[in-house]
Structures are given as structure tokens and as C-alpha cells.
Design a protein around this motif. Structure first.
Motif, PDB file in Angstrom:
ATOM      1  N   TYR B  36       0.853  -1.180   0.000  1.00  0.00           N
ATOM      2  CA  TYR B  36       0.000   0.000   0.000  1.00  0.00           C
ATOM      3  C   TYR B  36       0.894   1.236   0.000  1.00  0.00           C
ATOM      4  CZ  TYR B  36      -4.421  -2.376   0.950  1.00  0.00           C
ATOM      5  OH  TYR B  36      -5.562  -3.146   0.855  1.00  0.00           O
ATOM      6  N   GLN B  38       0.880   5.533   0.760  1.00  0.00           N
ATOM      7  CA  GLN B  38       0.185   6.655   1.413  1.00  0.00           C
ATOM      8  C   GLN B  38       0.867   7.946   0.989  1.00  0.00           C
ATOM      9  OE1 GLN B  38       0.598   6.783   5.699  1.00  0.00           O
ATOM     10  NE2 GLN B  38      -1.353   7.800   5.943  1.00  0.00           N
ATOM     11  N   GLY B  41      -0.945  13.456   3.309  1.00  0.00           N
ATOM     12  CA  GLY B  41      -2.290  13.947   3.600  1.00  0.00           C
ATOM     13  C   GLY B  41      -3.419  13.069   3.110  1.00  0.00           C
ATOM     14  N   GLU B  42      -3.099  11.872   2.629  1.00  0.00           N
ATOM     15  CA  GLU B  42      -4.134  11.010   2.078  1.00  0.00           C
ATOM     16  C   GLU B  42      -4.193   9.670   2.810  1.00  0.00           C
ATOM     17  OE1 GLU B  42      -3.493  12.683  -2.484  1.00  0.00           O
ATOM     18  OE2 GLU B  42      -3.788  10.538  -2.113  1.00  0.00           O
ATOM     19  N   GLY B  43      -5.237   8.922   2.536  1.00  0.00           N
ATOM     20  CA  GLY B  43      -5.341   7.572   3.061  1.00  0.00           C
ATOM     21  C   GLY B  43      -4.508   6.604   2.238  1.00  0.00           C
ATOM     22  N   LEU B  44      -4.529   5.341   2.638  1.00  0.00           N
ATOM     23  CA  LEU B  44      -3.737   4.336   1.942  1.00  0.00           C
ATOM     24  C   LEU B  44      -4.428   3.900   0.657  1.00  0.00           C
ATOM     25  CD1 LEU B  44      -2.871   4.117   5.014  1.00  0.00           C
ATOM     26  CD2 LEU B  44      -2.134   1.798   4.431  1.00  0.00           C
TER      27      LEU B  44
END
Lengths: 113, 112
Positions: B36, B38, B41-44
Motif C-alpha cells: 500500500y 500513502q 495527507g491522504e489515506g492508503l
């Protein structure tokens, strides 16, 4: 647009003041989960839900509660926050048991003073 | 128990350099393996996956091969770009379960 939303994105609070972090998905997913991310520890699962009214503990559930009254929402509740719950929290959802892709929300950064 | 170990970060490279981020796992049985990413400032986001031994996952120029004999799933890219700067997580999951077990993450910074 298919997405997982979390609110608030940032929160600073004090010890003992109850708070709720909301999570909502618009993909009709059955499975939802909460993780916390801490430096050097990666993401650890707090609670998960296989469907409405079905929830179970993950690896680090102490100090947290969840509920799943509707399919789209999975709020995380901290009844009496403590400084060791200062962390970055992620909500995730997926369609079901044997699908590989989980969709993550943007994260909620919580600071407990 | 089941666990994932990634190489220590942060990793800093110059643009167009070759990238390897090591990942090894300990598991009873044969999990699916994931990387994954990231972005700040964002999600995975799922980058790539492999579900059985010798499978190679690939996406956006990144590759990783499921090596059962060495219990590894190292991430590689031949020529990194500034836009690849992010935190990368290796993870495993067992068939029939939804929980992902994550490594500690590796922060990658690419300088122009």
C-alpha cells in the motif's frame, strides 16, 4: 464518486472528554474497519464490522467503542480519551470476505492533551 | 503470530535511481501479500498485490514477487520519480479474513 469519508480530519481535545470520529462509505460495502497508525508500528486494527450490528475487536480495542447501526456508517467512540490515544486514525471498507481491495478514508489526526 | 517487517526508513533517493524496499513476513500458512502507498495527507491506496508463491504484482512501474522460500515481498522500481515520494506499507492478509497485518511503513523521499 466512490469514497470513504471521515470527520473530523483534525481534532485536539483534552483527557476525559468523550469524542466520536465518524466514518461513512457510499459503496454499499459490508465490511468496515478502524485502524490506528503510530510511528514505527504501522497500522493496527482497533475494531471491525462484518455487517450491520456485527462488530468485533481487533488487535488494540482498549479504550474504544464502535457501533454499526447502518451499513454505511461506522463511528469510532472514545468515551474517555487519554494521551496514549493520540494517533492517526483510518477507517477502511471493502465489499466482503474474499475481496482484496480495501478502501481507506483520508485519516483523522487526533491529539489528546 | 503473524507479522510483517519492513526495512527501516526514511529512504532518500535521487530521481531516476533504482528503488528497493525490503519486506519479510512471518505467517502460519500462505497469506496474500500487498503493498500500500500513502501520499502526503491522504489515506492508503493499494499499489500491488500477489496471492500465491512466485506471483509477481506490478503497477505504476513498481514490482514485487512473492517468495515463499525467503518469506519476502520486496518492492522494486527501476527509475523513481519525485511523485513517488510517499510512505509505503507492506501487508499480509489470509484468505477468508479481512484484517490486514501491516509492516511499520517506509518513508520514501525522491529529490529532483
Amino acid at each position: 464518486e466512490a469514497q470513504v469519508t471521515q470527520n473530523p480530519r483534525y481534532l485536539i481535545t483534552v483527557t476525559g472528554k468523550k469524542l466520536t470520529v465518524t466514518c461513512s462509505q457510499n459503496m454499499n460495502h459490508e465490511y468496515m474497519s478502524w485502524y490506528r497508525q503510530d510511528p514505527g508500528l504501522g497500522l493496527r486494527q482497533i475494531y471491525y464490522s462484518m455487517n450491520v450490528e456485527v462488530t468485533d475487536k481487533g488487535d488494540v480495542p482498549e479504550g474504544y467503542k464502535v457501533s454499526r447501526k447502518e451499513k454505511r456508517n461506522f463511528p469510532l467512540i472514545l468515551e474517555s480519551p487519554s494521551p496514549n490515544q493520540t494517533s492517526l486514525y483510518f477507517c477502511a471498507s471493502s465489499p466482503g470476505t474474499n475481496t482484496d481491495t480495501q478502501y481507506f478514508g483520508p485519516g483523522t489526526r487526533l491529539t489528546v492533551l | 503470530g503473524n507479522s510483517v517487517t519492513q526495512m527501516e526508513g526514511p529512504v532518500t533517493l535521487s530521481e531516476e535511481a533504482f528503488l528497493t524496499i525490503n519486506c519479510t513476513y512471518t505467517a502460519t500458512g500462505y497469506p496474500s501479500l500487498f503493498w500500500y502507498v500513502q501520499y502526503p495527507g491522504e489515506g492508503l491506496q493499494l499499489l500491488l498485490k500477489a496471492t500465491k508463491a512466485d506471483d509477481k504484482g506490478s503497477n505504476k512501474g513498481f514490482e514485487a514477487t512473492y517468495r515463499k522460500e525467503t518469506t519476502s515481498f520486496h518492492l522494486e522500481k527501476g527509475s523513481v520519480q519525485v511523485s513517488d515520494s510517499a510512505v509505503y506499507f507492506c501487508a499480509l492478509r489470509f484468505w477468508g479474513a479481512q484484517k490486514l497485518v501491516f509492516g511499520q511503513g517506509t518513508r520514501l523521499t525522491i529529490n529532483p
